[in-house]
Enzyme design. Structure first.
Site, mmCIF file in Angstrom:
data_model
loop_
_atom_site.group_PDB
_atom_site.id
_atom_site.type_symbol
_atom_site.label_atom_id
_atom_site.label_comp_id
_atom_site.label_asym_id
_atom_site.label_seq_id
_atom_site.Cartn_x
_atom_site.Cartn_y
_atom_site.Cartn_z
ATOM 1 N N CYS A 149 0.837 -1.199 0.000
ATOM 2 C CA CYS A 149 0.000 0.000 0.000
ATOM 3 C C CYS A 149 0.872 1.250 0.000
ATOM 4 C CB CYS A 149 -0.914 0.021 1.224
ATOM 5 S SG CYS A 149 -2.384 -0.984 1.028
ATOM 6 N N HIS A 150 0.472 2.231 -0.816
ATOM 7 C CA HIS A 150 1.206 3.490 -0.877
ATOM 8 C C HIS A 150 0.793 4.413 0.267
ATOM 9 C CE1 HIS A 150 1.378 1.970 -5.021
ATOM 10 N NE2 HIS A 150 2.492 2.671 -5.144
ATOM 11 N N GLU A 202 -7.490 1.011 2.726
ATOM 12 C CA GLU A 202 -7.557 1.822 3.946
ATOM 13 C C GLU A 202 -8.917 1.675 4.622
ATOM 14 O OE1 GLU A 202 -4.064 3.220 1.844
ATOM 15 O OE2 GLU A 202 -6.085 2.710 1.186
ATOM 16 N N ASP A 243 -12.059 -7.166 21.318
ATOM 17 C CA ASP A 243 -11.181 -7.159 22.488
ATOM 18 C C ASP A 243 -11.883 -6.575 23.709
ATOM 19 O OD1 ASP A 243 -8.439 -7.261 23.781
ATOM 20 O OD2 ASP A 243 -8.837 -5.097 23.884
#
Length: 303
Positions: free
Chosen positions: A63-64, A99, A113
């Site tokens: 990924c950029h 993203e 969690d």
């Protein structure tokens, strides 16, 4: 990492979702009543998701790094399912779908969690991309298939056989990427009268798009703009402004190009640089976006 240096920056958007499924209504009640011991599940997970969006390139190798200019994370409850929705925007050369999905994943994992001490039956499922916008893929449906195209190379040396044409062949290759072929590919000398005679002929023959390469610089024999400009019925300055801006990001010499563009009757004429690299970059800057001109010219709405 893929090479994206030839791409044009544009508004890119993506929406991704993830589903967190709990096993009992008491877990949903604890979330809504903010009674989860670890804190406000929605706010904590939202903060984690926003961090994940911005850090995607740090953990996904291909990924950029890109500027995240808008991000939003929302939660909705449907029975025992909590739907996480993530929306991301940027103005850049590549999309933000990873993203958005990364943000959805980490938001969901943070919820897991925080909730696992209360509910041992929680699961995360269906992380997926819902929608994306921006980039060349948005224009594929608008690629014309019936445009009559011509490519004209303006060069004394190539016309005399002293040099081989490369720029014109780049245009031909680029057109093929959009399923277009040039009905005419011709090399002519840098002569105003010859250039004007050729474009008048192509206009009279009903060509939709004529691409000139060469003669747009500052040498004494560079006369393509002088030949074309007086013939334009409707100049379109933004076309070559866009090409020069794109080129300027790659070489400071792009500002010296004097290319012009516009309609002569119903024929769109574009004058590109004579260098192979300059022509290639100009084509990358303008296509496929230039095709929208023909839709507008036919009276279609801009949207």
């Amino acid at each position: 990492m893929n090479n994206i240096t030839n791409k044009v920056s544009s508004l890119r958007q993506a929406i991704a979702t993830a589903i967190v499924k709990v096993s009992k209504q008491e877990t949903i009640d604890a979330i809504q009543q903010r009674k989860v011991p670890k804190g406000d599940v929605f706010e904590f997970s939202r903060a984690a998701g926003l961090l994940a969006i911005k850090k995607t390139s740090d953990v996904i190798p291909d990924c950029h790094p890109l500027p995240v200019e808008y991000a939003a994370i929302s939660h909705s409850i449907e029975g025992l399912n909590i739907i996480v929705m993530v929306e991301v925007h940027t103005i850049y050369k590549t999309g933000v779908e990873v993203e958005a999905m990364h943000g959805a994943s980490i938001t969901a994992l943070t919820m897991y969690d925080m909730l696992k001490p209360l509910d041992k039956g929680i699961e995360i499922s269906t992380i997926k991309l819902e929608n994306k916008k921006g980039g060349k893929s948005d224009f594929k449906d608008s690629y014309p298939s019936n445009l009559r195209c011509a490519v004209i190379v303006c060069s004394d040396s190539i016309a005399a056989g002293a040099k081989e044409d490369r720029a014109g062949k780049v245009i031909l290759q680029k057109l093929k990427q959009f399923n277009l072929n040039a009905g005419i590919y011709m090399i002519i000398p840098d002569e105003v009268a010859v250039i004007q005679s050729k474009i008048k002929q192509l206009v009279s023959e009903g060509y939709n798009l004529v691409l000139f390469t060469g003669g747009t610089g500052l040498s004494p024999r560079d006369v393509t703009p002088e030949a074309i400009t007086p013939l334009l019925d409707r100049p379109i300055p933004g076309i070559m402004e866009a090409a020069r801006q794109y080129g300027q990001q790659r070489t400071p010499y792009a500002m010296l190009s004097r290319g012009v563009a516009g309609f002569i009757e119903s024929t769109l004429v574009i004058t590109l640089p004579g260098s192979t690299k300059g022509t290639e970059e100009s084509m990358d800057a303008l296509f496929p976006y230039i095709f929208h001109i023909f839709r507008v010219a036919e009276g279609m709405r801009h949207d």
